[in-house]
Design a protein around this motif. Structure first.
Motif, short mmCIF file in Angstrom:
data_model
loop_
_atom_site.label_atom_id
_atom_site.label_comp_id
_atom_site.label_asym_id
_atom_site.label_seq_id
_atom_site.Cartn_x
_atom_site.Cartn_y
_atom_site.Cartn_z
N ILE A 124 0.99 -1.20 0.03
CA ILE A 124 -0.01 -0.18 0.01
C ILE A 124 0.94 1.19 -0.02
CG2 ILE A 124 -1.66 1.20 1.31
CD1 ILE A 124 -2.94 -1.38 2.05
N LEU B 155 2.09 1.71 -3.57
CA LEU B 155 0.90 2.42 -4.37
C LEU B 155 0.83 3.77 -4.08
CD1 LEU B 155 -2.12 -0.01 -4.31
CD2 LEU B 155 -0.48 0.39 -5.94
N SER B 156 1.08 4.20 -2.75
CA SER B 156 1.02 5.65 -2.53
C SER B 156 1.88 6.55 -3.37
CB SER B 156 1.37 6.18 -1.11
OG SER B 156 2.48 5.96 -0.69
N LEU C 151 2.89 5.53 -6.30
CA LEU C 151 2.73 5.36 -7.67
C LEU C 151 1.59 6.53 -7.85
CD1 LEU C 151 3.43 3.66 -10.36
CD2 LEU C 151 1.57 2.10 -9.67
N ALA C 152 0.80 6.49 -6.97
CA ALA C 152 -0.48 7.10 -7.09
C ALA C 152 -0.13 8.76 -7.07
CB ALA C 152 -1.40 6.89 -6.12
N ARG D 126 6.15 7.17 -10.30
CA ARG D 126 6.36 5.66 -10.66
C ARG D 126 7.83 5.21 -10.60
NH1 ARG D 126 3.96 3.70 -15.22
NH2 ARG D 126 4.43 1.81 -16.13
N PHE E 46 8.52 4.27 -6.95
CA PHE E 46 7.71 2.78 -6.80
C PHE E 46 8.66 1.85 -7.30
CE2 PHE E 46 4.70 -0.38 -8.86
CZ PHE E 46 4.38 -0.86 -7.63
#
Lengths: 134, 246, 130
Positions: free
Chosen positions: C45, C48-49, C51-52, C56, C59
């Protein structure tokens, strides 16, 4: 138990919420057993080490971007595993000397679980802005 | 004849608040069990030793003790299995000790009664109208759970009960499940709330030792998990179908 | 005549109770290793934070860091251990009945491990190879 055993039994109340949470916990155990190994392999091992099937140019962000199937896979696997693992660990802690903190550990556990799941859903929505339209 | 060394935990509240250990040397033959050794001690060495026993053949369930660290029936633990090692005999864990090897069973007894261990019918029919019939398959569904002899070994093996004595525990849940699975019983609405309350089955974290120590092959661990599954599906049903779901 | 009563001896379970027998140790190992199932999810998670929020490369660098690779290996081993114990318990709690014979826990373990391989390949095929 008091030495004189008082028979003042309170009327039993079905712990309905807990029964549901236990159901989710079991479902999470199933998801963690069947789906988490391949997920860890793909993201944490195959990609950085360039092993099959990610030995091409693809990186594991494609799992969470673009395909509904990929997003669903990541969501159920991560949410289920998080629920299952935390639920179990907080109760294991009460068994090795932290019984006094039972209530607090339980609350902290659910806080981590639900905050984690909400964040997970939020990030997946940010990464796939067109998803709600589906 | 060989000699076994038995190290018994003594608790004599009339002389002092602390438990202590006492060793006895007991001559034994190959067919003698720990209970025989205790009887030998009581008859020949120390008449003050206090313990419960009755049938000597694994049926009555009263001679349980912690033998060499594991809850066992003393009548089913052969002395030759310990081959010269000192054999520790302690009162059953997780229960308050009254004297020497005698523990207080009050809590256990109360739990057995709590789950209403009898066949509940919506309407009783008089005996003249005949028995409540049951097929061999229906009997098989609950038969193993009816073999319990109330020896309390499972409670002694259960750390969850040791940590929280409010936990309904293995034998009582196995007995409840025995009636839940009995085709003649119609008491689900009465019994489910008892096993499905917070201190019913939900405390169990599946250590599984209850089923390991049971001398009668009962599987309380299985009964508890099955009861949990029933609880979860019932709760789900009552949410999906709030009216008449049950 | 009044009867004299004496106090009962109450023995408390020590926090090291689980070291007293092999099964208890196995149980504790089972419960503590299951923590890694949750830890990997939390780390993921966090990834993902990154990436979001548009990073990128952060990540991907996280995934490529030696510490993360080592952690993934440990998490994979413990997750597989969770799977093995889970399948075995599944065999104990919900045995399958075929005709007159009831399945043994180890049979459920083997059958579910085969199923795990099939499911894993199916996931790879559906999400990566296809």
């Amino acid at each position: 138990m008091a030495a004189g055993v008082e028979m003042r039994e309170e009327a039993p109340r079905v712990a309905r919420l807990h029964a549901i949470l236990w159901g989710i916990f079991s479902l999470g155990g199933m998801l963690a057993a069947f789906l988490l190994p391949v997920m860890i392999y793909l993201t944490g091992i195959a990609y950085p080490l360039g092993l099959w099937p990610l030995n091409g140019s693809r990186d594991p962000s494609f799992l969470v971007m673009g395909t509904l199937l990929g997003v669903l896979f990541v969501f159920v696997t991560v949410a289920g595993s998080l629920f299952h693992g935390i639920f179990r660990f907080q109760s294991a802690l009460t068994e090795v000397g932290l019984l006094r903190l039972k209530k607090g550990l339980e609350a902290a556990g659910y806080l981590i679980i639900f905050a984690g799941i909400i964040l997970l859903a939020y990030y997946l929505l940010v990464l796939n802005p067109s998803l709600p339209a589906l | 004849m060989d000699t076994a060394t038995i190290r018994v935990t003594r608790y004599r509240p009339e002389t002092g608040p602390e438990p202590f250990f006492q060793e006895y040397k007991v001559p034994y033959r190959n067919d003698m069990v720990v209970l025989d050794a205790l009887n030998y001690i009581k008859a020949n060495l120390d008449g003050s030793l206090t313990y419960r026993w009755s049938c000597r053949m694994g049926v009555c369930g009263s001679c349980g003790a912690n033998v060499d660290g594991t809850p066992k029936l003393t009548c089913a633990s052969f002395l030759h299995e310990f081959k010269g090692r000192t054999i520790n005999v302690e009162p059953l864990p997780n229960f308050p000790v009254i004297k020497d090897l005698v523990v207080n069973m009050e809590d256990f007894m109360r739990k057995l009664v709590k789950i209403k261990p009898w066949i509940i019918r919506e309407k009783e029919t008089p005996p003249e109208q005949g028995e409540y019939q049951q097929s061999a398959e229906e009997l098989e569904r609950y038969q193993q759970f009816s073999s319990c002899i109330n020896c309390m070994l499972c409670y002694s093996a259960c750390p969850i009960y040791g940590l929280n004595e409010k936990f309904l525990g293995p034998a009582a849940t196995a007995l409840a499940y025995r009636y839940i699975e009995d085709s003649r019983d119609q008491g689900k609405n009465v019994r489910f709330p008892i096993v499905h309350e917070m201190e019913g089955v939900w405390e169990c974290t599946l250590v599984g030792e209850c089923s390991v120590v049971c001398p009668k092959g009962v599987d309380p661990m299985l009964a508890i998990q099955k009861t949990k599954i029933l609880g979860a599906t019932n709760a789900l049903r009552s949410i999906l179908m709030p009216r008449g779901g049950r | 005549m009044t009867e004299k009563t004496f106090p009962e001896l109450r023995r408390k379970l020590t926090s090291g109770w689980w070291t007293s027998n092999r099964h208890y140790v196995q149980y504790m190992v089972r419960e503590w290793t299951s923590l890694f199932v949750a830890l990997f999810s939390l780390v993921y998670i966090y990834g993902l934070s990154l990436l979001a929020t548009g990073s990128r490369s952060a990540f991907l660098n996280l995934l490529k860091s030696p510490a993360m690779i080592a952690f993934s290996f440990i998490a994979l081993i413990f997750t597989l251990y969770h799977a093995v114990t889970w399948f075995y318990l599944l065999g104990q709690v919900v045995p399958v009945k075929i005709g007159k014979t009831t399945s043994k826990p180890w049979q459920a373990l083997v059958a579910n491990l085969v199923l795990l391989i099939i499911v894993s390949y199916l996931v790879i095929w559906l999400l990566v190879l296809r």
